[in-house]
Design a protein around this motif. Structure first.
Motif, PDB file in Angstrom:
ATOM      1  N   UNK A   1      54.010 -30.197  28.921  1.00 56.64           N
ATOM      2  CA  UNK A   1      53.191 -31.009  29.730  1.00 56.64           C
ATOM      3  C   UNK A   1      52.218 -31.767  28.619  1.00 56.64           C
ATOM      4  N   UNK A   2      52.090 -32.908  28.663  1.00 53.06           N
ATOM      5  CA  UNK A   2      51.439 -33.632  27.578  1.00 53.06           C
ATOM      6  C   UNK A   2      50.131 -34.190  28.028  1.00 53.06           C
ATOM      7  N   UNK A   3      49.033 -33.693  27.905  1.00 56.97           N
ATOM      8  CA  UNK A   3      47.868 -34.026  28.760  1.00 56.97           C
ATOM      9  C   UNK A   3      47.355 -35.328  28.387  1.00 56.97           C
ATOM     10  N   UNK A  24      49.612 -35.156  23.054  1.00 58.29           N
ATOM     11  CA  UNK A  24      48.832 -33.986  23.550  1.00 58.29           C
ATOM     12  C   UNK A  24      49.375 -32.949  24.411  1.00 58.29           C
ATOM     13  N   UNK A  25      50.107 -32.382  23.732  1.00 58.41           N
ATOM     14  CA  UNK A  25      51.217 -31.260  24.464  1.00 58.41           C
ATOM     15  C   UNK A  25      49.841 -30.115  24.693  1.00 58.41           C
ATOM     16  N   UNK A  26      49.831 -29.499  25.879  1.00 57.78           N
ATOM     17  CA  UNK A  26      48.991 -28.374  26.257  1.00 57.78           C
ATOM     18  C   UNK A  26      49.611 -27.137  26.710  1.00 57.78           C
ATOM     19  N   UNK A  27      50.927 -27.309  27.382  1.00 58.39           N
ATOM     20  CA  UNK A  27      51.728 -26.383  27.768  1.00 58.39           C
ATOM     21  C   UNK A  27      53.105 -26.574  27.596  1.00 58.39           C
ATOM     22  N   UNK A  28      53.673 -25.323  27.324  1.00 60.12           N
ATOM     23  CA  UNK A  28      55.237 -25.529  26.933  1.00 60.12           C
ATOM     24  C   UNK A  28      56.171 -24.347  27.673  1.00 60.12           C
ATOM     25  N   UNK A  29      57.354 -24.844  27.972  1.00 63.81           N
ATOM     26  CA  UNK A  29      58.382 -24.033  28.733  1.00 63.81           C
ATOM     27  C   UNK A  29      59.699 -24.254  28.058  1.00 63.81           C
ATOM     28  N   UNK A  30      60.603 -23.469  28.275  1.00 67.30           N
ATOM     29  CA  UNK A  30      61.992 -23.510  27.730  1.00 67.30           C
ATOM     30  C   UNK A  30      62.953 -23.421  28.624  1.00 67.30           C
ATOM     31  N   UNK A  31      64.125 -24.071  28.200  1.00 62.83           N
ATOM     32  CA  UNK A  31      65.157 -23.920  29.283  1.00 62.83           C
ATOM     33  C   UNK A  31      65.768 -22.653  29.326  1.00 62.83           C
ATOM     34  N   UNK A  32      66.574 -22.485  30.434  1.00 67.48           N
ATOM     35  CA  UNK A  32      67.370 -21.058  30.367  1.00 67.48           C
ATOM     36  C   UNK A  32      67.803 -20.434  29.250  1.00 67.48           C
ATOM     37  N   UNK A  33      68.870 -21.551  28.593  1.00 71.99           N
ATOM     38  CA  UNK A  33      69.430 -21.134  27.156  1.00 71.99           C
ATOM     39  C   UNK A  33      68.526 -21.020  25.971  1.00 71.99           C
ATOM     40  N   UNK A  34      67.099 -21.763  26.229  1.00 76.46           N
ATOM     41  CA  UNK A  34      66.319 -21.836  24.912  1.00 76.46           C
ATOM     42  C   UNK A  34      66.718 -22.582  23.963  1.00 76.46           C
ATOM     43  N   UNK A  44      58.993 -27.844  36.745  1.00 80.91           N
ATOM     44  CA  UNK A  44      57.393 -28.135  37.574  1.00 80.91           C
ATOM     45  C   UNK A  44      56.463 -28.522  36.495  1.00 80.91           C
ATOM     46  N   UNK A  45      55.529 -29.510  36.964  1.00 80.97           N
ATOM     47  CA  UNK A  45      54.647 -30.187  35.959  1.00 80.97           C
ATOM     48  C   UNK A  45      53.313 -29.970  37.055  1.00 80.97           C
ATOM     49  N   UNK A  46      52.509 -29.375  36.673  1.00 84.46           N
ATOM     50  CA  UNK A  46      50.993 -29.630  37.275  1.00 84.46           C
ATOM     51  C   UNK A  46      50.461 -30.629  36.957  1.00 84.46           C
ATOM     52  N   UNK A  47      49.899 -31.564  37.749  1.00 87.33           N
ATOM     53  CA  UNK A  47      49.060 -32.755  37.439  1.00 87.33           C
ATOM     54  C   UNK A  47      47.649 -32.623  37.969  1.00 87.33           C
ATOM     55  N   UNK A  48      46.945 -32.244  37.161  1.00 82.89           N
ATOM     56  CA  UNK A  48      45.419 -31.870  37.728  1.00 82.89           C
ATOM     57  C   UNK A  48      44.782 -32.853  38.262  1.00 82.89           C
ATOM     58  N   UNK A  49      44.776 -34.114  37.805  1.00 80.55           N
ATOM     59  CA  UNK A  49      43.997 -35.268  38.144  1.00 80.55           C
ATOM     60  C   UNK A  49      44.600 -35.776  39.736  1.00 80.55           C
ATOM     61  N   UNK A  50      45.991 -35.661  39.418  1.00 79.04           N
ATOM     62  CA  UNK A  50      46.554 -35.999  40.979  1.00 79.04           C
ATOM     63  C   UNK A  50      46.506 -35.038  42.093  1.00 79.04           C
ATOM     64  N   UNK A  51      46.060 -33.907  41.643  1.00 77.71           N
ATOM     65  CA  UNK A  51      46.246 -32.763  42.498  1.00 77.71           C
ATOM     66  C   UNK A  51      47.412 -32.385  43.159  1.00 77.71           C
TER      67      UNK A  51
END
Length: 180
Positions: free
Chosen positions: A79-81, A63-73, A119-126
């Motif tokens: 973030x797997x919802x 359930x990936x919902x967001x993606x980010x890359x390392x500095x070197x790509x 950094x990962x936002x965890x909505x349920x855990x706030x």
């Protein structure tokens, strides 16, 4: 579908339809121009390269919902919802190399280019979890507002959007200064 727009004219340039896909978060590799979309429906990343007629599919977490890359790509982080995990994806090999459980409700991910931490936002855990992706360990968990929704990092500071809801009446932004 993923739609590309000309940033000067705001006119549509190209449209790529991937049948059955559920693209959610996007990121662009500024070095190569490749675009990566998290595909919530199929547990994968959709990679679109300039000049390629067909997308490449790369496995991700559940359930990936967001993606980010390392500095070197070379590495993507999702973030797997569904599973509440952070997946570390080797883009060249096309495999998940690590999975870390940062908290419940993983919703957004961002990379600190200075430290390499994610950094990962965890909505349920706030909260927001800072992960050392090389070691695959959680370094710190930081409380946020009631409904954290999105994280962005710039110049050593993370900004987390907290959406209003049943217990919070206003949207807020939590600012987190990151250590160098």
């Amino acid at each position: 579908m993923v739609v590309a727009f000309d940033t000067k004219t705001l006119k549509e340039k190209e449209r790529v339809t991937v049948e059955g896909a559920g693209p959610t978060g996007l990121t662009v590799n500024e070095r190569t121009g490749a675009l990566y979309a998290a595909d919530l429906n199929n547990d994968r990343l959709i990679e679109l390269r300039h000049g390629s007629a067909t997308p490449r599919y790369i496995p991700a977490g559940d359930g990936p919902i967001s993606v980010s890359l390392s500095k070197n790509g070379r590495t993507a982080y999702t973030a797997d919802q569904t599973s509440g995990t952070l997946s570390v994806v080797d883009l060249h090999m096309g495999v998940v190399t690590k999975s870390v459980a940062p908290g419940v409700g993983a919703l957004s991910v961002a990379t600190d280019e200075r430290s390499g931490d994610v950094l990962v936002v965890n909505r349920t855990d706030a909260n927001v979890t800072r992960v050392d992706v090389k070691k695959g360990v959680i370094e710190e968990t930081i409380a946020t507002g009631t409904n954290p929704n999105h994280v962005e990092i710039t110049d050593g500071t993370a900004y987390v959007v907290d959406k209003s809801g049943a217990t919070a009446t206003e949207d807020t932004i939590t600012r987190i200064r990151l250590a160098h």
